[in-house]
Design a protein around this motif. Structure first.
Motif, PDB file in Angstrom:
ATOM      1  N   GLN A  94     -81.473 122.678  38.743  1.00 43.39           N
ATOM      2  CA  GLN A  94     -81.750 122.009  37.468  1.00 43.39           C
ATOM      3  C   GLN A  94     -80.567 122.154  36.518  1.00 43.39           C
ATOM      4  N   THR A  95     -80.194 121.062  35.849  1.00 42.98           N
ATOM      5  CA  THR A  95     -79.162 121.089  34.817  1.00 42.98           C
ATOM      6  C   THR A  95     -79.823 120.941  33.447  1.00 42.98           C
ATOM      7  N   MET A 142     -82.389 117.743  43.333  1.00 44.05           N
ATOM      8  CA  MET A 142     -81.466 117.764  42.209  1.00 44.05           C
ATOM      9  C   MET A 142     -82.166 117.235  40.956  1.00 44.05           C
ATOM     10  N   HIS A 143     -82.350 118.140  39.983  1.00 39.90           N
ATOM     11  CA  HIS A 143     -83.061 117.797  38.753  1.00 39.90           C
ATOM     12  C   HIS A 143     -82.063 117.763  37.591  1.00 39.90           C
ATOM     13  N   LEU A 177     -85.237 113.427  38.913  1.00 33.64           N
ATOM     14  CA  LEU A 177     -85.357 114.302  40.070  1.00 33.64           C
ATOM     15  C   LEU A 177     -85.051 113.490  41.322  1.00 33.64           C
ATOM     16  N   PHE A 178     -84.024 113.943  42.066  1.00 32.40           N
ATOM     17  CA  PHE A 178     -83.629 113.295  43.315  1.00 32.40           C
ATOM     18  C   PHE A 178     -83.979 114.191  44.497  1.00 32.40           C
ATOM     19  N   LEU A 201     -84.298 108.686  44.390  1.00 30.68           N
ATOM     20  CA  LEU A 201     -84.976 109.092  43.168  1.00 30.68           C
ATOM     21  C   LEU A 201     -86.452 109.341  43.451  1.00 30.68           C
ATOM     22  N   ILE A 202     -86.925 110.533  43.092  1.00 29.61           N
ATOM     23  CA  ILE A 202     -88.345 110.856  43.231  1.00 29.61           C
ATOM     24  C   ILE A 202     -89.108 110.416  41.990  1.00 29.61           C
ATOM     25  N   THR A 203     -88.598 110.790  40.816  1.00 31.62           N
ATOM     26  CA  THR A 203     -89.239 110.387  39.572  1.00 31.62           C
ATOM     27  C   THR A 203     -88.288 110.623  38.420  1.00 31.62           C
ATOM     28  N   SER A 204     -88.656 110.083  37.265  1.00 32.44           N
ATOM     29  CA  SER A 204     -87.916 110.333  36.034  1.00 32.44           C
ATOM     30  C   SER A 204     -88.913 110.711  34.942  1.00 32.44           C
TER      31      SER A 204
END
Length: 276
Positions: free
Chosen positions: A40-41, A82-83, A102-103, A109-112
């Motif tokens: 997470q960033t 990768m968030h 979130l990838f 892409l899983i979701t935003s």
């Protein structure tokens, strides 16, 4: 699969999206090298820019955003979840989304998630912030089902609204997230307390990657990125300024254990408020 190594990447983002993406590449690679499979960033990974005109000139729609594209590439390169805590995304009509992504390990892409609560405040030290002048608030919470557990989303100021985290916990979230760019003044007073409280009251892990230090646009953020367990214990913590990579192994089986000991999610009752 309930055990996973997670990472919180602390940054000190400047005004150049390109330079910030370079730093994201290096820090995420460091986290992956330490075995993290979820990284997470912070909030506003792409840039911290107080000049509205300069911000608007730098923005791109989601599909062409440099942070979005780099994060997808990093997820696939390192086979990680990768968030991106958030970055500014152009919506058109002079409005912007403070949007997290979130990838998955294949780069898809899983979701935003768009930050729901806008930081419109006046602080004692003279700082004044009006996020709602630039950003459109989000309207939906998000919970993503991952192989190691369910992940709930939030961004920075959202942490002051416990109903968001409770709703996500009731929807099954076992890991809560609070990527942030907390001001130094509010961070010194409330950051740790709020993070630990959200973890404790929901019996969930909490991961909070933060911005930390004095930024090119003149603001100062608190840093102190953290990973907290469902009992409120801090598993990893960064310093107050500069870059850092925190890695900790978590076991989402601990969530059920914590909620079994303190079953407040089950014991909650509806009630009326009467003014007398």
């Amino acid at each position: 699969m309930t055990k996973v190594k997670v990472a919180a990447v602390q940054m000190c983002s400047g005004v150049s999206v390109e330079k910030n993406v370079e730093r994201m590449h290096a820090l995420v690679a460091e986290a992956a090298a330490q075995g993290a499979t979820y990284v997470q960033t912070p909030e506003m990974t792409g840039a911290l820019q107080r000049d509205r005109a300069a911000l608007m000139a730098s923005l791109k729609p989601e599909a062409h955003d440099l942070v979005y594209r780099a994060a997808s590439e990093l997820a696939a390169r390192h086979s990680i979840y990768m968030h991106v805590g958030s970055t500014a995304i152009a919506l058109g009509s002079e409005k912007v989304a403070n949007r997290g992504f979130l990838f998955g390990p294949d780069g898809s892409l899983i979701t935003s998630y768009d930050k729901i609560h806008m930081f419109d405040v006046d602080l004692d030290n003279g700082e004044s912030w009006r996020e709602s002048r630039t950003y459109n608030p989000g309207a939906a919470a998000r919970v993503a089902q991952l192989p190691f557990g369910k992940l709930g989303f939030a961004v920075c100021y959202d942490v002051r609204f416990p109903q968001l985290f409770r709703a996500e916990a009731l929807a099954g979230a076992e890991i809560l997230t609070v990527p942030a760019a907390f001001t130094r003044q509010t961070g010194e007073a409330h950051w740790e307390i709020l993070l630990r409280a959200r973890a404790i009251e929901n019996g969930a892990f909490l991961i909070a990657a933060a911005q930390g230090g004095v930024h090119e646009d003149g603001r100062e953020t608190y840093g102190n990125s953290m990973i907290v367990n469902p009992w409120g214990q801090i598993l990893a913590r960064a310093g107050g300024a500069g870059e850092a990579v925190l890695v900790a192994e978590i076991d989402t089986a601990e969530v059920a254990a914590a909620r079994g000991k303190i079953p407040n999610l089950k014991n909650a009752r509806e009630f009326a408020v009467e003014t007398v």
